[in-house]
Design a protein around this motif. Structure first.
Motif, PDB file in Angstrom:
ATOM      1  N   CYS A 264      -7.742  -1.283  -2.418  1.00  0.00           N
ATOM      2  CA  CYS A 264      -7.413  -2.650  -2.024  1.00  0.00           C
ATOM      3  C   CYS A 264      -8.381  -3.677  -2.607  1.00  0.00           C
ATOM      4  O   CYS A 264      -8.537  -4.772  -2.056  1.00  0.00           O
ATOM      5  CB  CYS A 264      -7.402  -2.773  -0.501  1.00  0.00           C
ATOM      6  SG  CYS A 264      -6.096  -1.839   0.307  1.00  0.00           S
ATOM      7  N   ALA A 265      -9.037  -3.350  -3.709  1.00  0.00           N
ATOM      8  CA  ALA A 265     -10.000  -4.279  -4.295  1.00  0.00           C
ATOM      9  C   ALA A 265      -9.329  -5.204  -5.299  1.00  0.00           C
ATOM     10  O   ALA A 265      -8.496  -4.781  -6.099  1.00  0.00           O
ATOM     11  CB  ALA A 265     -11.121  -3.498  -4.985  1.00  0.00           C
TER      12      ALA A 265
ATOM     13  N   GLN B 135       0.861  -1.183   0.000  1.00  0.00           N
ATOM     14  CA  GLN B 135       0.000   0.000   0.000  1.00  0.00           C
ATOM     15  C   GLN B 135       0.902   1.241   0.000  1.00  0.00           C
ATOM     16  O   GLN B 135       1.621   1.494   0.958  1.00  0.00           O
ATOM     17  CB  GLN B 135      -0.906   0.008   1.228  1.00  0.00           C
ATOM     18  CG  GLN B 135      -1.790   1.245   1.392  1.00  0.00           C
ATOM     19  CD  GLN B 135      -2.793   1.419   0.252  1.00  0.00           C
ATOM     20  OE1 GLN B 135      -2.420   1.826  -0.846  1.00  0.00           O
ATOM     21  NE2 GLN B 135      -4.051   1.105   0.533  1.00  0.00           N
ATOM     22  N   LYS B 136       0.836   2.000  -1.067  1.00  0.00           N
ATOM     23  CA  LYS B 136       1.701   3.185  -1.218  1.00  0.00           C
ATOM     24  C   LYS B 136       0.845   4.380  -1.627  1.00  0.00           C
ATOM     25  O   LYS B 136       1.097   5.025  -2.636  1.00  0.00           O
ATOM     26  CB  LYS B 136       2.786   2.937  -2.270  1.00  0.00           C
ATOM     27  CG  LYS B 136       3.677   1.721  -2.001  1.00  0.00           C
ATOM     28  CD  LYS B 136       4.642   1.487  -3.157  1.00  0.00           C
ATOM     29  CE  LYS B 136       5.450   0.218  -2.967  1.00  0.00           C
ATOM     30  NZ  LYS B 136       6.431   0.312  -1.885  1.00  0.00           N
ATOM     31  N   ASN B 137      -0.178   4.680  -0.817  1.00  0.00           N
ATOM     32  CA  ASN B 137      -1.124   5.722  -1.178  1.00  0.00           C
ATOM     33  C   ASN B 137      -1.562   6.514   0.044  1.00  0.00           C
ATOM     34  O   ASN B 137      -1.428   6.067   1.190  1.00  0.00           O
ATOM     35  CB  ASN B 137      -2.379   5.101  -1.824  1.00  0.00           C
ATOM     36  CG  ASN B 137      -2.088   4.450  -3.163  1.00  0.00           C
ATOM     37  OD1 ASN B 137      -1.885   5.132  -4.153  1.00  0.00           O
ATOM     38  ND2 ASN B 137      -2.086   3.120  -3.194  1.00  0.00           N
ATOM     39  N   LYS B 138      -2.127   7.702  -0.241  1.00  0.00           N
ATOM     40  CA  LYS B 138      -2.852   8.453   0.781  1.00  0.00           C
ATOM     41  C   LYS B 138      -4.314   8.059   0.647  1.00  0.00           C
ATOM     42  O   LYS B 138      -4.905   8.238  -0.417  1.00  0.00           O
ATOM     43  CB  LYS B 138      -2.677   9.960   0.589  1.00  0.00           C
ATOM     44  CG  LYS B 138      -3.463  10.790   1.608  1.00  0.00           C
ATOM     45  CD  LYS B 138      -3.387  12.273   1.315  1.00  0.00           C
ATOM     46  CE  LYS B 138      -2.018  12.837   1.669  1.00  0.00           C
ATOM     47  NZ  LYS B 138      -2.044  14.338   1.627  1.00  0.00           N
ATOM     48  N   VAL B 139      -4.891   7.517   1.717  1.00  0.00           N
ATOM     49  CA  VAL B 139      -6.241   6.973   1.624  1.00  0.00           C
ATOM     50  C   VAL B 139      -7.091   7.398   2.814  1.00  0.00           C
ATOM     51  O   VAL B 139      -6.586   7.805   3.860  1.00  0.00           O
ATOM     52  CB  VAL B 139      -6.228   5.418   1.549  1.00  0.00           C
ATOM     53  CG1 VAL B 139      -5.562   4.947   0.272  1.00  0.00           C
ATOM     54  CG2 VAL B 139      -5.537   4.815   2.769  1.00  0.00           C
TER      55      VAL B 139
ATOM     56  N   ALA C  84      -1.927  -5.348   0.791  1.00  0.00           N
ATOM     57  CA  ALA C  84      -2.142  -3.895   0.883  1.00  0.00           C
ATOM     58  C   ALA C  84      -3.255  -3.597   1.889  1.00  0.00           C
ATOM     59  O   ALA C  84      -3.169  -2.628   2.665  1.00  0.00           O
ATOM     60  CB  ALA C  84      -2.496  -3.320  -0.482  1.00  0.00           C
ATOM     61  N   LEU C  85      -4.293  -4.420   1.890  1.00  0.00           N
ATOM     62  CA  LEU C  85      -5.391  -4.230   2.832  1.00  0.00           C
ATOM     63  C   LEU C  85      -4.912  -4.444   4.265  1.00  0.00           C
ATOM     64  O   LEU C  85      -5.304  -3.702   5.179  1.00  0.00           O
ATOM     65  CB  LEU C  85      -6.533  -5.182   2.498  1.00  0.00           C
ATOM     66  CG  LEU C  85      -7.798  -5.076   3.356  1.00  0.00           C
ATOM     67  CD1 LEU C  85      -8.414  -3.684   3.270  1.00  0.00           C
ATOM     68  CD2 LEU C  85      -8.813  -6.141   2.945  1.00  0.00           C
TER      69      LEU C  85
END
Length: 370
Positions: A324-325, A50-54, A332-333
């Protein structure tokens, strides 16, 4: 905070009916229980997957949860976000083989390593994704409990491991049951501890084992969290001492709050929060830099990015919201859930440290005196 555009998530925005009811895999379906869905964040996650702003979608009936998690996100975001890594994973099913005497049980126990390759072929024939990693036997009187440990691709794997283990055992019984002197068989003898907490899950993951950490400066702690970094560290340590005296399983503030809310929002099996909720929060304070490092270890986070409830319309949109789908996004989730759980923990312990916990609940949870 900036709210995500609802047009991108039509089913969530409309409180959708999960699509075609004929596709719902629930017996005696009569309708849907609508749970409020709030957004916490944003939070930048520096993971390996996971490499995001969420933002995190939290399905909850508890006031203060979204606000508190968002405050923790703001604190970590002010110091660059949270780092997270997946360490390992596994999914277990533990059938029992019964014998007429301990002598026969010991003999079978000793033969398990030689049977493992045959069992692997039978088990993996049931799925493209089920991979039998090992079979670990445990001798209990005249019984042998055998823990079949799998990886299951991007599914959580409870059903996959059950079906695979059952076929492998049935094949073994048919081919060599008489020779091995097996007199009875049961698919599960509780050593997999499905939907129950067990100490074995701390060391042998049943789910994804994940580790998240972040650093907070003293200035950010004071401005965002209302406490010095040293005082927050002290509050964590007080909690650890109390947890030891109480005999608490794990040591965290309220990780299960985030897991339950994200499990429901993202189509996970909510009952698995029990075995997923063991977590260890660690606080380390640097006196010279006046800097706080917080880390969270979750050994058995039982989740999937495909299969089960992830196929329903609102849950699928929630997974899309955290990016994360679908295939390749289970880890990532896991990193995402661990990061938001850490954010909530620092906010909650800060509320304890400055005695604002009760006031926050009174202000947000009550419309008037009871």
């Amino acid at each position: 905070m900036a709210i995500l555009p609802t047009k991108d998530y039509p089913n969530i925005a409309s409180g959708g009916t999960q699509g075609d009811a004929s596709k719902i895999r629930v017996e005696n379906l009569i309708g849907f229980a609508r749970i409020p869905l709030g957004l916490a964040g944003p939070l930048t996650i520096h993971g390996e997957h996971q490499k995001n702003k969420v933002y995190a979608p939290l399905a909850t009936v508890e006031p203060t949860l979204v606000a508190s998690c968002s405050r923790g996100c703001k604190a970590f975001e002010s110091n660059g976000g949270i780092h997270a890594v997946v360490l390992s994973e596994g999914m277990s099913r533990a059938p029992v083989f019964r014998f007429a005497s301990p002598v026969d049980a010991v003999s079978f126990y000793r033969q398990i390593p030689g049977l493992e390759e045959e069992l692997r072929c039978w088990a993996e024939d049931t799925s493209r994704f089920a991979k039998l990693e090992k079979v670990v036997p445990h001798l209990l009187g005249k019984d042998v409990h055998a823990r079949f440990v799998y990886t299951c691709g991007d599914a959580s794997g409870q059903n996959m491991s059950t079906i695979a283990t059952h076929k492998a055992c049935q094949k073994l019984l048919a081919a060599r049951g008489t020779e091995l002197k097996i007199i009875d068989f049961q698919l599960e003898g509780q050593m997999a501890s499905d939907k129950k907490f067990a100490n074995i899950h701390v060391y042998e993951p049943r789910g994804v084992q994940v580790f998240a950490w972040g650093v907070l400066s003293d200035a950010v702690c004071k401005v965002v969290l209302g406490n010095s970094a040293a005082r927050i560290h002290g509050a964590v340590m007080i909690g650890q001492q109390g947890a030891i005296r109480a005999g608490m399983m794990g040591s965290n503030v309220n990780v299960a709050n985030i897991l339950a809310a994200m499990f429901i929002a993202c189509g996970q099996d909510a009952a698995s929060v029990l075995e997923s909720g063991w977590a260890q929060l660690t606080s380390e304070y640097d006196n010279e830099r006046e800097e706080l490092t917080l880390s969270l270890f979750i050994p058995s986070l039982l989740i999937g990015s495909v299969g089960g409830g992830t196929m329903y319309s609102t849950q699928k949109e929630a997974l899309e919201m955290v990016k994360c789908a679908g295939d390749g996004r289970k880890w990532a989730l896991a990193e995402t859930m661990a990061a938001f759980a850490l954010a909530l923990d620092v906010s909650t312990v800060s509320a304890m440290a400055d005695d604002s916990f009760a006031r926050s609940h009174e202000r947000l949870a009550r419309s008037s005196k009871i």
